[in-house]
Design an enzyme around this catalytic site. Sequence first.
Site, short mmCIF file in Angstrom:
data_model
loop_
_atom_site.label_atom_id
_atom_site.label_comp_id
_atom_site.label_asym_id
_atom_site.label_seq_id
_atom_site.Cartn_x
_atom_site.Cartn_y
_atom_site.Cartn_z
N ASP A 71 0.82 -1.21 0.00
CA ASP A 71 0.00 0.00 0.00
C ASP A 71 0.86 1.26 0.00
OD1 ASP A 71 -2.39 1.37 0.00
OD2 ASP A 71 -2.63 1.32 2.18
N HIS A 86 2.26 3.24 -8.90
CA HIS A 86 2.11 1.80 -9.20
C HIS A 86 3.33 1.31 -9.97
CE1 HIS A 86 -1.82 2.10 -7.55
NE2 HIS A 86 -2.38 2.72 -8.58
N LEU A 110 10.19 -20.75 -3.56
CA LEU A 110 9.22 -19.90 -2.86
C LEU A 110 7.92 -19.86 -3.67
CD1 LEU A 110 9.41 -16.76 -0.95
CD2 LEU A 110 8.54 -16.33 -3.20
C1 IPE Z 1 -5.56 -2.72 -0.14
O1 IPE Z 1 -5.22 -1.39 -0.21
C2 IPE Z 1 -5.55 -3.35 -1.50
C3 IPE Z 1 -4.24 -3.51 -2.13
C4 IPE Z 1 -3.09 -3.14 -1.63
C5 IPE Z 1 -4.27 -4.16 -3.41
P1 IPE Z 1 -6.29 -0.22 -0.37
O2 IPE Z 1 -5.51 1.03 -0.55
O3 IPE Z 1 -7.25 -0.57 -1.45
O4 IPE Z 1 -7.07 -0.26 1.01
P2 IPE Z 1 -7.87 0.86 1.79
O5 IPE Z 1 -8.91 1.38 0.85
O6 IPE Z 1 -6.89 1.95 2.15
O7 IPE Z 1 -8.41 0.20 3.00
C1 IPE Z 2 -1.63 0.18 -3.32
O1 IPE Z 2 -1.42 1.54 -3.35
C2 IPE Z 2 -1.85 -0.42 -4.69
C3 IPE Z 2 -3.23 -0.82 -4.96
C4 IPE Z 2 -4.23 -0.75 -4.14
C5 IPE Z 2 -3.47 -1.37 -6.29
P1 IPE Z 2 -2.61 2.57 -3.38
O2 IPE Z 2 -2.99 2.80 -4.80
O3 IPE Z 2 -3.72 2.12 -2.51
O4 IPE Z 2 -1.92 3.86 -2.81
P2 IPE Z 2 -2.50 4.85 -1.72
O5 IPE Z 2 -2.92 4.03 -0.54
O6 IPE Z 2 -3.65 5.56 -2.34
O7 IPE Z 2 -1.36 5.76 -1.40
MG MG Z 3 -4.11 2.38 -0.53
#
Ligand code: IPE
Ligand code: IPE
Ligand code: MG
Length: 255
Positions: free
Chosen positions: A29, A46, A140
């Site tokens: 995240d 990303h 792994l």
């Molecule tokens: C969880 O992260 C999903 C992934 C990392 C793929 P999100 O960014 O979607 O989660 P919330 O919305 O902050 O809980």
């Molecule tokens: C995690 O990073 C990747 C996915 C959920 C695909 P985010 O896109 O949720 O990044 P933040 O949390 O908005 O910074």
């Molecule tokens: Mg996120």
Amino acid sequence: MMEFQPVAKRGIKVPKFSQVPKHIAIVMDGNGRWANKRGLPRVEGHKAGEAALLDVVAGAIEAGVSELSVFAFSTENWKRSPEEVRFLMGFNKEVLRDRRDQLNNWGVKVRWVGRRPKLWASVIDELEEAQRMTKKNKVLTLTMCVNYGSRIEIVDTVNEITQLVAKRKLKAGSITEKSFGKLLSTNPLKDVDLFVRSSGEKRMSNFLLWQSAYAELVFSEVLWPDFDRQELWRAIEQYSTRQRRFGAAIDSPKG
Ligand code: IPE
Ligand code: IPE
Ligand code: MG
């Protein structure tokens, strides 16, 4: 495309851990925030996250971890803008195609866990191709959780059970925790030992809830694109100081 180092990174030694988790789950995240902090659009975060994933896989291998499950796209992520969703679909496909040979060379067995509905067919094709290519690998298991959500996984399993009962392939009332776990899409993955989330958010966001019932939780402040094998090792170090009890008790009045 950036070139990555082979598994060992020069000058960086793997610490000696007193306990190594068998199964690590990671919520990758913070990509969007990483990009926005730099004045860039979210998708740039990303893109930058790809290198972090490869480095973490290498670090997990070096540490002797046998199962790594990563959250790449949740069943709730469809709520994002169509542009971001489209980018993420295309990007997942590209990463799998570009990285499968490297992962294969490292002895990584790639597995996809997630739902088919809505997921782009081209992404499913790449996931299945990576699975086929790497199915004999043993170093792994890297489980890519794409279009995964824990609650729907459990509900899907319950529906499957009711079908089996209706077809008289299963006796009503016979399900146990063990047999239920075997019907989950993650089977034969073991329970999660260490659950890591980057970016400072302290929640599970519907990732491997059943499987993490007794996982040790480690939350890192590092945004995913800045995450690397050393940050993973810090999480393993924290894990190795924890005392896991699984509900049992230890009586030691003298300390
Ligand atoms: C969880 O992260 C999903 C992934 C990392 C793929 P999100 O960014 O979607 O989660 P919330 O919305 O902050 O809980
Ligand atoms: C995690 O990073 C990747 C996915 C959920 C695909 P985010 O896109 O949720 O990044 P933040 O949390 O908005 O910074
Ligand atoms: Mg996120």
